[in-house]
Design a protein around this motif. Structure first.
Motif, mmCIF file in Angstrom:
data_model
loop_
_atom_site.group_PDB
_atom_site.id
_atom_site.type_symbol
_atom_site.label_atom_id
_atom_site.label_comp_id
_atom_site.label_asym_id
_atom_site.label_seq_id
_atom_site.Cartn_x
_atom_site.Cartn_y
_atom_site.Cartn_z
ATOM 1 N N LEU A 103 7.609 -5.728 2.461
ATOM 2 C CA LEU A 103 8.859 -5.725 1.693
ATOM 3 C C LEU A 103 9.549 -7.088 1.761
ATOM 4 N N LEU A 104 9.564 -7.672 2.948
ATOM 5 C CA LEU A 104 10.176 -8.993 3.110
ATOM 6 C C LEU A 104 9.410 -10.061 2.325
ATOM 7 N N THR A 105 8.090 -9.946 2.328
ATOM 8 C CA THR A 105 7.263 -10.918 1.601
ATOM 9 C C THR A 105 7.519 -10.840 0.104
ATOM 10 N N ILE A 106 7.567 -9.622 -0.419
ATOM 11 C CA ILE A 106 7.807 -9.433 -1.854
ATOM 12 C C ILE A 106 9.200 -9.934 -2.234
ATOM 13 N N SER A 107 10.180 -9.615 -1.400
ATOM 14 C CA SER A 107 11.553 -10.069 -1.667
ATOM 15 C C SER A 107 11.629 -11.588 -1.646
ATOM 16 N N PHE A 108 10.990 -12.186 -0.662
ATOM 17 C CA PHE A 108 10.971 -13.649 -0.548
ATOM 18 C C PHE A 108 10.303 -14.266 -1.770
ATOM 19 N N TYR A 109 9.205 -13.671 -2.200
ATOM 20 C CA TYR A 109 8.459 -14.202 -3.340
ATOM 21 C C TYR A 109 9.327 -14.237 -4.598
ATOM 22 N N PHE A 110 10.029 -13.148 -4.858
ATOM 23 C CA PHE A 110 10.796 -13.066 -6.096
ATOM 24 C C PHE A 110 12.117 -13.838 -6.029
ATOM 25 N N PHE A 111 12.842 -13.700 -4.937
ATOM 26 C CA PHE A 111 14.169 -14.314 -4.876
ATOM 27 C C PHE A 111 14.106 -15.802 -4.524
ATOM 28 N N VAL A 112 13.376 -16.129 -3.489
ATOM 29 C CA VAL A 112 13.252 -17.543 -3.112
ATOM 30 C C VAL A 112 12.377 -18.276 -4.127
#
Length: 225
Positions: free
Chosen positions: A85-94
């Motif tokens: 979940l953190l990886t996906i969030s990082f990918y899209f937002f960052v």
């Protein structure tokens, strides 16, 4: 010692791969076939900036992905889910932030490159949607370098906010007919209610030779993509 090496080796190899990949992708020779002094310098500055942003971003993504896979193999499902979940969030937002940071540098690459015709719009495609505002602002300049490819690049990345600027180019009789036809082609590709209405009106009102030529060229470009 052996256990420590075994633990860090996947991360080390992943990091080497990420750094190496972006080093190759941002090689100056990829964009400077016939470099000139100032243009070469600007290219190098832009590509170094892209390299740092993209490498740091993908180092995080790649290594966290390795960690996630290792946790999954160990059947630590809760940790796996949180990490994923953190990886996906990082990918899209960052990722959006990184793309915005790189957009200016990709435009610098576009402006200062020296490659064959079929590769000219590549920096725009590599930059993606975030370069749209910069390109849109610059195509308003009739003396813009690589203007045709910039208009085509906006079409390929589907940057529909460029519609008002493209309409101005299309309707401006002082513009070179090829640029007007490029705008016609891009607006056709956007295929929105606004662009369909404008193009229909333009074709219906194309009574003089200049406008008829623009319509003909635009349709020719569309048919021969």
């Amino acid at each position: 010692m052996a256990t420590t090496i075994k633990k860090i080796l996947p991360y080390f190899l992943t990091s080497i791969f990420a750094v190496g990949l972006w080093w190759i992708l941002t090689w100056t020779d990829n964009y400077a076939w016939n470099p000139v002094g100032k243009e070469l310098l600007m290219l190098e500055i832009a590509l170094i900036s892209i390299f740092y942003y993209k490498t740091l971003f993908w180092l995080v993504i790649a290594n966290v992905t390795v960690f996630t896979v290792r946790q999954l193999l160990r059947k630590h499902y809760k940790t796996t889910a949180i990490s994923a979940l953190l990886t996906i969030s990082f990918y899209f937002f960052v990722g959006q932030v990184v793309d915005k940071k790189c957009a200016f540098h990709y435009y610098s690459v576009f402006h200062n490159q020296s490659v064959s015709e079929e590769y000219i719009d590549r920096p725009i495609l590599e930059a993606g949607y975030q370069i749209g505002p910069i390109v849109t602002e610059n195509i308003a300049d009739k003396e813009m370098k690589y203007r045709r490819y910039a208009i085509g690049g906006l079409e390929k990345i589907g940057y529909k906010p460029a519609t008002p600027t493209l309409i101005k180019i299309l309707l401006d009789k002082s513009e070179i007919d090829v640029f007007r036809a490029d705008a016609y082609e891009a607006l056709t590709a956007f295929d929105t209610d606004e662009t369909r209405k404008i193009l229909t009106e333009f074709k219906n009102q194309a009574t003089d030779s200049l406008d008829k030529k623009v319509v003909g060229l635009g349709e020719y470009f569309i048919d021969n993509k």
